[in-house]
Design a protein around this motif. Sequence first.
Motif, PDB file in Angstrom:
ATOM      1  N   ASP A 105      10.940  -6.768   4.395  1.00 38.13           N
ATOM      2  CA  ASP A 105      10.737  -6.090   5.681  1.00 38.13           C
ATOM      3  C   ASP A 105       9.376  -5.399   5.736  1.00 38.13           C
ATOM      4  O   ASP A 105       8.691  -5.418   6.771  1.00 38.13           O
ATOM      5  CB  ASP A 105      11.846  -5.068   5.926  1.00 38.13           C
ATOM      6  N   ALA A 137       6.645  -7.983   6.198  1.00 40.37           N
ATOM      7  CA  ALA A 137       6.625  -8.461   7.582  1.00 40.37           C
ATOM      8  C   ALA A 137       5.947  -7.440   8.491  1.00 40.37           C
ATOM      9  O   ALA A 137       5.173  -7.806   9.385  1.00 40.37           O
ATOM     10  CB  ALA A 137       8.046  -8.747   8.063  1.00 40.37           C
ATOM     11  N   ALA A 138       6.222  -6.146   8.251  1.00 46.69           N
ATOM     12  CA  ALA A 138       5.584  -5.096   9.059  1.00 46.69           C
ATOM     13  C   ALA A 138       4.082  -5.054   8.806  1.00 46.69           C
ATOM     14  O   ALA A 138       3.282  -4.830   9.732  1.00 46.69           O
ATOM     15  CB  ALA A 138       6.215  -3.739   8.738  1.00 46.69           C
ATOM     16  N   ARG A 155       2.559  -8.004  10.577  1.00 48.65           N
ATOM     17  CA  ARG A 155       2.575  -7.725  12.012  1.00 48.65           C
ATOM     18  C   ARG A 155       1.453  -6.760  12.392  1.00 48.65           C
ATOM     19  O   ARG A 155       0.783  -6.925  13.417  1.00 48.65           O
ATOM     20  CB  ARG A 155       3.941  -7.147  12.393  1.00 48.65           C
ATOM     21  N   ASP A 177      -1.205  -8.360  14.604  1.00 46.05           N
ATOM     22  CA  ASP A 177      -0.765  -7.933  15.934  1.00 46.05           C
ATOM     23  C   ASP A 177       0.252  -8.886  16.552  1.00 46.05           C
ATOM     24  O   ASP A 177       0.288  -9.086  17.773  1.00 46.05           O
ATOM     25  CB  ASP A 177      -1.967  -7.772  16.866  1.00 46.05           C
ATOM     26  N   GLU A 178       1.057  -9.514  15.708  1.00 47.32           N
ATOM     27  CA  GLU A 178       2.150 -10.352  16.204  1.00 47.32           C
ATOM     28  C   GLU A 178       3.137 -10.594  15.075  1.00 47.32           C
ATOM     29  O   GLU A 178       2.831 -10.370  13.896  1.00 47.32           O
ATOM     30  CB  GLU A 178       1.624 -11.685  16.753  1.00 47.32           C
ATOM     31  N   GLU A 179       4.325 -11.064  15.437  1.00 50.92           N
ATOM     32  CA  GLU A 179       5.349 -11.331  14.432  1.00 50.92           C
ATOM     33  C   GLU A 179       4.926 -12.504  13.544  1.00 50.92           C
ATOM     34  O   GLU A 179       4.262 -13.442  14.018  1.00 50.92           O
ATOM     35  CB  GLU A 179       6.673 -11.675  15.113  1.00 50.92           C
ATOM     36  N   PRO A 180       5.279 -12.460  12.250  1.00 54.77           N
ATOM     37  CA  PRO A 180       4.977 -13.605  11.379  1.00 54.77           C
ATOM     38  C   PRO A 180       5.675 -14.864  11.895  1.00 54.77           C
ATOM     39  O   PRO A 180       6.858 -14.824  12.251  1.00 54.77           O
ATOM     40  CB  PRO A 180       5.542 -13.174  10.020  1.00 54.77           C
ATOM     41  N   ASP A 181       4.935 -15.972  11.953  1.00 52.79           N
ATOM     42  CA  ASP A 181       5.562 -17.226  12.360  1.00 52.79           C
ATOM     43  C   ASP A 181       6.351 -17.801  11.184  1.00 52.79           C
ATOM     44  O   ASP A 181       6.427 -17.204  10.099  1.00 52.79           O
ATOM     45  CB  ASP A 181       4.523 -18.213  12.898  1.00 52.79           C
ATOM     46  N   GLN A 210       6.316 -16.530   7.332  1.00 51.59           N
ATOM     47  CA  GLN A 210       7.533 -16.002   6.718  1.00 51.59           C
ATOM     48  C   GLN A 210       7.851 -16.739   5.422  1.00 51.59           C
ATOM     49  O   GLN A 210       8.314 -16.134   4.440  1.00 51.59           O
ATOM     50  CB  GLN A 210       8.701 -16.122   7.693  1.00 51.59           C
TER      51      GLN A 210
END
Length: 335
Positions: A259, A262-263, A266, A270-274, A278
């Motif tokens: 987690d 991932a943060a 991010r 500036d975006e969620e991991p694709d 991941q």
Amino acid sequence: MPLWPVYTGSNEPHDGITRLPPPPPWRAFDGAPVIRTPEEAADASAVSPDRAHRAATYRATQETVQLVNAALYLRRPLLVTGPPGTGKSSLVYAVARELRLGPVLRWNITSRSTLHDGLYQYDPLSRLYAARHAPAAAEAGIEDHLRLGPLGTALLPHAHPRALLIDEIDKSDLDLPNDLLNVLEEGQYEIPELVRSARRTPTAEVMIDGTDERVPVERGRVRCRAFPFVVLTSNGEREFPPAFLRRCVTLRLRQPDDDQLAAIVRAHFDEEPDAYAQSLISRFLSRVGGGDLATDQLLNAIYLARSSDLGAESLDELAEQLMPYLSESGHTDAF
């Protein structure tokens, strides 16, 4: 009312430092005259894009937030240990940014570093050269040949704490941690060259670390008013004397979990991991137990995956090359 926590880890700058409660009676300082905290822009290196980015994207754990506040409230140095790449040096920039402590003062330690290096530098050769051309002016202007170092600047009587990074203290000579004890305990030091000239020049205007700004030093003695936020980093390569450890708040950083990684990704992109990012996070975590890996190795691999048109097999090979173990004891297992 006092504020807890002063440092929140939110990365949103605020003026909470003005609500820091008074220090414990045994850590109260009364240095004068009071000096204002410089603006961040006063030191170009402190606002360089890389440092600004690290400060804005740092993700603090709850333990980090608690122990940073403990150091701030107790007016004690924070000794930060942990594997390479866990954000030890980035922490001080994040705290300075959120609490508006001004430019971070940085002292990079080597095996040749001494306490004197951190406090001030005096150039007797330039003074000797000046004396040959204008003897009277050289005698009256010792301060023109002297500049405070990062530790010496941090201990000036600022209205609010300055942020000081003493980076890789475990690389120092064995004596340096002990030499630091008295200065960090008392929050003060003397400049013998100015003490000797104090009868003629009670107040000297000396240059400080990072800028050509001058500040007054009275009778060669410097004493802090707001104890600085001092972060000492260590990779855990040596043990420190008990007397040194007793005077520090100690924070041990660990490798981030899924987690947290991932943060971090991010925050940096500036975006969620694709899906592929991941998968790299999962592979990174599966290899952490085999040796030292740094988070920025993972970020490099994700950046290239986002910025290239390589196929999955080629990306895997590149990622393996970008994430070797940082110590010889690490294994070389492939992805």
